[in-house]
Write an enzyme that holds these catalytic residues in place. Structure first.
Site, PDB file in Angstrom:
ATOM      1  N   HIS A  55      -4.659 -51.968  10.418  1.00 33.15           N
ATOM      2  CA  HIS A  55      -4.719 -52.802  11.617  1.00 33.15           C
ATOM      3  C   HIS A  55      -3.782 -52.300  12.714  1.00 33.15           C
ATOM      4  O   HIS A  55      -4.127 -52.324  13.895  1.00 33.15           O
ATOM      5  CB  HIS A  55      -4.364 -54.246  11.264  1.00 33.15           C
ATOM      6  N   HIS A 104      -9.541 -61.518  14.822  1.00 33.41           N
ATOM      7  CA  HIS A 104      -8.737 -62.287  13.870  1.00 33.41           C
ATOM      8  C   HIS A 104      -9.676 -62.728  12.752  1.00 33.41           C
ATOM      9  O   HIS A 104      -9.744 -63.903  12.390  1.00 33.41           O
ATOM     10  CB  HIS A 104      -8.063 -63.477  14.556  1.00 33.41           C
TER      11      HIS A 104
END
Length: 749
Positions: A55, A104
């Site tokens: 990420h 998210h």
């Protein structure tokens, strides 16, 4: 408990460390030891593990993302490009706009409300950190099958989280998408976009410069929520039973964030900040290492000065915590007192936790002992770069050969009518009012257009009426059939949506949602989508300003459809000249712009009527998209059209029904020569729009299209209270509205 210091680490090289549990590979751990010349301390291991995660480091995607810079078109509007918290573009009159979309996804599956809420909070802080006032948000969403029990668990929580956080911040939600497909079962996509406005001179960058300058952490206290959250969780595949890791999802406090926004904007207004960074994924590990790496010196941090919600947190946990509503600023000593005064005025906790130092080391101390001693760039920017193997999947030939042309078409006019009703009432094509009514779309008073319009539009300047329009689009079904074309179709649709409202498309942000990069087929999809998007942006002259990559979106062996979500931002000189989508007056002439072909691969019709995915997606002609965009913008500016709506999912009939329902007026349609009624209504050929032209402008509009070489076909007139396809069927607006609006309330209400 004794703390693992750098001195202790140097003396105890053989201590066992939990590198695998923190998501590191064996060779990555070996590389960290090589960089340091010793084993890492526990705190250093924590920092490297989160900053080298997929990420944060983009280690599997970097090699492909470089194209966005290498192929970037010349664009004088670009003020800040890829690499900062968000891109910034010049929109004229001294104004700049920053915008970005991020994911998210995994946190929102585990804890839908907080996962989605903190997704909004994080993207808002990215925009704020650039020096801009956030002015609007958007939410491209993907869920599993609409009637699946887990979708009923996830969707209401996600929507409530987005609405709850955004509404409390006082930010209008002006658009987005909601798509249902079984491939997202267990892997919903919760992407969040924010737009911010500033003057050119207000741009701020994330860097720590100036020896002796203070490092100030301000905002919420640091707690145990989100430890290893986004950074590690987003680098992890779920197993078939659910998430294989369930770290605490971050907990949001929108009222704290609102105070943080106003406090930060006042600090900017008094020019008190040298550099600034929000604390999102990887928390303090990210903020300290990135600020120091981008600056001209080192940094010393006293970690035990960090204000805590939980006094039992270890140094490693403090460094990894992803607690929300926190920012880190670099402030000169002479400005520090005033900075702290402003924070106190806004009831925002602010603490000097360190200072910028000579040299090139990031040193972190805990109760007087050194626990981190690294070159910050090795943490922030020198993570592993993988050239993952990729290969075109063997199953793709059969999928593309299974052409939607073989599917049974409606046998008569009654069947055609029934299929139109089935389409407009299907979860993907049905009205999304049940969702958007939970969002405040008009707070702040500058919303010009909002969902279900083709793009959201915000007024930037109340005197000149300068504004911006933003649209997000992405079709995973198209991308599954051909990821190169699918990415370009996402770009083309968002570009077309912005142009349809009268704004000139200017720049792109993207959120690239894919399965596991360790699967060569997924990596091929990713590589092709990046190549398609980079090539498309080059042709359209719209540079990628920044974005996000979300990988490991799969459950067991089952990956989601490749889903590149593309956001396009455009500028409009005068928002009072914008073009809405609603048909509002009897007698308006309806024109179809562009070419209609037999193109049904990946179409809404094939999904709704036959539950089929196969064939090839619609072809892309980006030069045609550019021409269509120019004509839509010019026609809007010159008052030649009263309404416009792009043609995409569901084809012409879906667009006409939406425009009729929005305006409360019916339409009589005539099937053009050379087309069957079925193809006319359901084809998803790209590069098309339907427009409503006042009779007084008919000649001028046709002349403009003819002179520019854009195919234009008169297909009907706005009239009555029904959609009538002459010689085929009639559907009253009452029937259409009932079919279109009942679906989501029945599923989720």
């Amino acid at each position: 408990m004794s703390v693992d210091t750098t001195e202790h680490a140097a003396k105890t090289p053989d201590v066992e460390q939990p590198w695998a549990e923190l998501g590191l590979k064996e060779d990555e751990y070996a590389r960290i030891r090589e960089i340091l010349g010793r084993r890492p301390t526990g705190a250093e291991l924590a920092m490297y593990s989160v900053m080298w995660s997929e990420h944060c480091s983009y280690k599997s995607s970097k090699v492909h993302l470089r194209q966005f810079g290498e192929k970037a078109p010349e664009n004088d509007a670009m003020l800040v490009g890829i690499g900062e918290n968000a891109g910034v573009v010049d929109i004229g009159q001294g104004y700049a706009v920053t915008f970005k979309v991020e994911s998210h996804n995994h946190p929102s599956y585990i804890e839908p409300y907080q996962g989605a809420a903190t997704g909004i909070g994080g993207i808002v802080r990215d925009i704020l950190a650039m020096g801009a006032r956030p002015v609007a948000v958007m939410d491209p969403l993907r869920f599993g099958a609409a009637d699946h029990p887990d979708t009923r668990r996830v969707l209401p929580g996600v929507v409530a989280g987005i609405g709850g956080y955004g509404n409390c911040l006082g930010l209008p939600n002006i658009g987005g998408e909601i798509v249902f497909d079984p491939c997202y079962q267990g892997n919903p996509l919760v992407n969040a976009l924010c737009v911010g406005v500033m003057k050119h001179e207000d741009i701020h960058l994330a860097k720590a410069s100036g020896t002796g300058n203070k490092v100030i952490l301000y905002g919420a206290r640091t707690g145990g929520d989100g430890i290893g959250g986004v950074s590690v969780l987003a680098s992890e595949t779920f197993d078939a039973e659910g998430p294989s890791r369930r770290p605490a999802v971050q907990v949001g406090d929108p009222f704290q964030e609102k105070l943080l926004i106003e406090c930060t904007l006042e600090v900017f207004a008094e020019d008190l900040v040298v550099g600034i960074q929000d604390l999102g994924g990887a928390g303090l590990s990210c903020a300290t290492s990135e600020l120091a790496s981008a600056g001209s010196g080192g940094m010393r941090v006293e970690l035990d000065t960090v204000p805590l919600r939980d006094a039992t947190l270890s140094p490693e946990e403090i460094l990894m915590s992803e607690s929300q509503e926190r920012m880190c600023a670099i402030v000169t000593p002479e400005n520090t007192e005033r900075f702290l005064e402003i924070c106190e005025k806004w009831d925002v906790i602010a603490t000097v936790i360190g200072e910028v130092t000579e040299g090139d080391r990031l040193e972190i101390f805990w109760r007087g002992e050194q626990i981190v001693d690294v070159i910050p760039g090795t943490v922030a920017h020198e993570g592993p770069v993988y050239e993952r193997p990729f290969a075109r999947p063997g199953w793709l030939d059969a999928l593309q050969a299974d052409d939607a042309a073989r599917l049974a078409r409606p046998a008569n006019a009654d069947a055609l009518r029934e299929q139109v009703l089935a389409l407009v009432s299907s979860p993907n094509q049905a009205a999304k009012t049940w969702v958007t009514s939970q969002y405040d779309r008009y707070v702040l008073g500058n919303t010009v257009l909002a969902q279900p319009e083709d793009s959201g539009m915000i007024r930037v300047d109340e005197e000149t009426n300068l504004g911006v329009a933003v649209a997000t689009d992405g079709n995973g079904r198209y991308a599954k059939l051909d990821p190169y074309t699918g990415a370009q179709l996402a770009l083309a649709e968002a570009y077309r949506n912005v142009a349809a409202t009268g704004a000139v498309p200017l720049a792109v942000t993207d959120c690239l949602n894919f399965g596991s990069p360790e699967d060569p087929a997924v990596m091929w999809q990713f590589a092709e989508a990046c190549r398609g998007l980079a090539d498309g942006c080059q042709t359209l002259g719209t540079p990628v300003t920044g974005g996000n990559v979300s990988l490991y979106n799969q459950t067991g062996e089952q990956a989601i459809h490749p889903t590149p979500v593309v956001g396009v931002l455009g500028v409009i000189d005068d928002v009072t000249r914008r073009t809405p989508m609603a048909f509002t007056e009897d007698g308006q002439l309806l024109y179809l712009l562009g070419d209609t072909r037999e193109e049904f691969g990946g179409s809404a019709w094939s999904q709704v009527v036959h539950d089929h995915l196969g064939g090839l997606p619609p072809r892309v002609d980006l030069e045609r998209e550019r021409l269509l965009g120019e004509i839509l913008v010019n026609a809007s500016r010159d008052g030649m059209i009263d309404a416009a709506h792009d043609l995409s999912d569901g084809g012409l009939v879906q667009a006409v029904v939406e425009s009729c329902l929005k305006g409360g007026k019916g339409a009589r349609l005539v099937v053009p020569d050379g087309l069957s009624a079925f193809t006319f209504l359901f084809s998803e050929s790209a590069g098309r729009a339907v427009v409503a032209v006042p009779r007084s402008e008919e000649v001028r509009f046709n002349d403009m299209c003819g002179a520019r070489g854009l195919p234009v076909t008169r297909i009907g007139v706005v009239d009555g209270d029904a959609v009538e396809v002459q010689g085929e069927f009639t559907l009253t607006l009452a029937e259409l509205r009932e079919a279109n609006e009942r679906t989501l309330p029945e599923l989720f209400g």
